[in-house]
Enzyme design. Structure first.
Site, PDB file in Angstrom:
ATOM      1  N   ARG A 115       0.842  -1.212   0.000  1.00 50.75           N
ATOM      2  CA  ARG A 115       0.000   0.000   0.000  1.00 50.75           C
ATOM      3  C   ARG A 115       0.871   1.253   0.000  1.00 50.75           C
ATOM      4  O   ARG A 115       0.508   2.261  -0.612  1.00 50.75           O
ATOM      5  CB  ARG A 115      -0.925   0.002   1.232  1.00 50.75           C
ATOM      6  N   HIS A 355      -5.156  -3.814   4.586  1.00 48.15           N
ATOM      7  CA  HIS A 355      -5.083  -2.703   3.633  1.00 48.15           C
ATOM      8  C   HIS A 355      -3.631  -2.300   3.406  1.00 48.15           C
ATOM      9  O   HIS A 355      -3.217  -2.026   2.272  1.00 48.15           O
ATOM     10  CB  HIS A 355      -5.892  -1.515   4.168  1.00 48.15           C
ATOM     11  N   CYS A 356      -2.843  -2.285   4.461  1.00 49.24           N
ATOM     12  CA  CYS A 356      -1.432  -1.889   4.357  1.00 49.24           C
ATOM     13  C   CYS A 356      -0.640  -2.802   3.436  1.00 49.24           C
ATOM     14  O   CYS A 356       0.351  -2.375   2.830  1.00 49.24           O
ATOM     15  CB  CYS A 356      -0.774  -1.904   5.736  1.00 49.24           C
ATOM     16  N   SER A 357      -1.029  -4.056   3.320  1.00 50.09           N
ATOM     17  CA  SER A 357      -0.250  -5.039   2.569  1.00 50.09           C
ATOM     18  C   SER A 357      -0.775  -5.257   1.159  1.00 50.09           C
ATOM     19  O   SER A 357      -0.271  -6.136   0.449  1.00 50.09           O
ATOM     20  CB  SER A 357      -0.238  -6.370   3.324  1.00 50.09           C
TER      21      SER A 357
END
Length: 364
Positions: A115, A355-357
């Site tokens: 992300r 979401h970050c990944s």
């Protein structure tokens, strides 16, 4: 899929040149380019395989299992491309991700946080797309990410899209957009000398609006220096659709810095209007009362979800009542999409989440 050859574009991306600023190429937000909302149809999701023991230590195997679980879950709804540092790690990624996940080695990475390192994709409403790089610098030089610094431009090369560098330093997780002219971010992450030294908040805002093709920015103060991201917005506040924001609130007895930040974000969103003059509707989601992890970096966020074609993929923490309530809230917020909750505690113990990944690539 054809993979881009190793060449000058990667070297330039690493060492700071900008081949995207070519003569005759002036792809700006003024031409109608904008970053769409997360819930538009996707071509694919981009991910990255964690392979660094110097970053993850004894947690590496467990984090790899969590990333593989996310990739397999996403792949049931849309294609997944997983970038791996080299062929040896790629074999492990293929074995864990299964045949529905495409693993490539032509875009080497340092870690899994796609992300923040991937290109941000834009559309112009005429069937055209391009890609923007946010000049990833290891979250303000907190870590050295030589390969990750080149990922955005390499992804643009892979997808055969024109590439532009933003005029500010940031990460994809630091900015939320509704796709309709409004973005939001924490000041702690962007108005920070470790990313944008010498730039005022107004100058940073102008650069963000230009890159995202937006008209209005909603700022929240955030929390500086307590986590590696300096408090990304996508853990606490997310756009559901234009005019609607979801904010995760802590249990009432929590008074730590993160709890105070969440309450402040809720208050600011409740009084804010968007680029179209709409007063924001704020949906409150309660965070878990208990979690299974003892990690001091643990991210207990239901809102760090990833929207895919036909589904919303989020976390669960073993708090049955709160897990169920969060699932119901997301089902109501995204009608027609299945809500899938995963146990990815080992990933979230590393300071980030689903979401970050992941990074979505929208259709033209």
């Amino acid at each position: 899929m054809n993979e881009p050859p190793l060449g000058r574009r990667l070297l330039d991306a690493v060492f700071g040149a900008s081949p995207s600023r070519q003569a005759g190429y002036d792809n700006t937000a003024d031409d109608g380019w904008h970053v769409p909302a997360d819930d538009v149809p996707h071509v694919r999701t981009w991910m990255s395989w964690p392979a660094s023991r110097s970053i993850w230590g004894r947690q590496l195997s467990g984090v790899q299992q969590d990333i593989a679980l996310i990739a397999r879950t996403v792949a049931a709804y849309e294609p997944v491309i997983m970038c791996a540092p080299d062929e040896g790690t790629a074999e492990a990624a293929r074995a864990a991700g299964g045949r529905d996940v495409t693993v490539i080695t032509s875009i080497p990475t340092d870690d899994l946080w796609m992300r923040d390192t991937c290109a941000v994709f834009r559309r112009d409403g005429r069937g055209n797309r391009d890609a923007v790089g946010l000049n990833f610098n290891g979250w303000g030089h907190k870590q050295t990410h030589r390969d990750d610094a080149a990922v955005a431009e390499w992804v643009a090369e892979f997808t055969e899209l024109d590439f532009e560098r933003a005029d500010f330093v940031g990460e994809g997780g630091s900015i939320e957009t509704d796709g309709d002219g409004t973005v939001m971010a924490t000041e702690s992450s962007l108005v920070n000398k470790n990313r944008n030294r010498g730039m005022s908040r107004t100058e940073i805002e102008e650069a963000v609006l230009h890159a995202y093709g937006a008209e209005k920015m909603i700022w929240v103060p955030g929390v500086r220096g307590r986590d590696i991201t300096d408090n990304h917005i996508d853990v606490t506040s997310r756009f559901i659709r234009p005019g609607v924001v979801m904010v995760q609130m802590p249990p009432g007895d929590r008074g730590d810095v993160w709890a105070r930040d969440a309450r402040e974000q809720f208050a600011i969103m409740s009084g804010a209007t968007d680029a179209r003059g709409r007063r924001l509707q704020v949906i409150q989601v309660d965070g878990p009362d208990t979690v299974r992890s003892r990690s001091s970096q643990f991210v207990d966020s239901y809102l760090n979800f990833h929207v895919v074609n036909g589904a919303v993929i989020t976390a669960q923490f073993g708090d049955r009542a709160k897990d169920h309530a969060a699932r119901r809230a997301l089902s109501d917020a995204f009608p027609g999409r299945e809500v899938i909750q995963l146990d990815v505690d080992r990933l979230m113990g590393g300071g980030g989440g689903i979401h970050c990944s992941t990074m979505h690539e929208p259709v033209p």
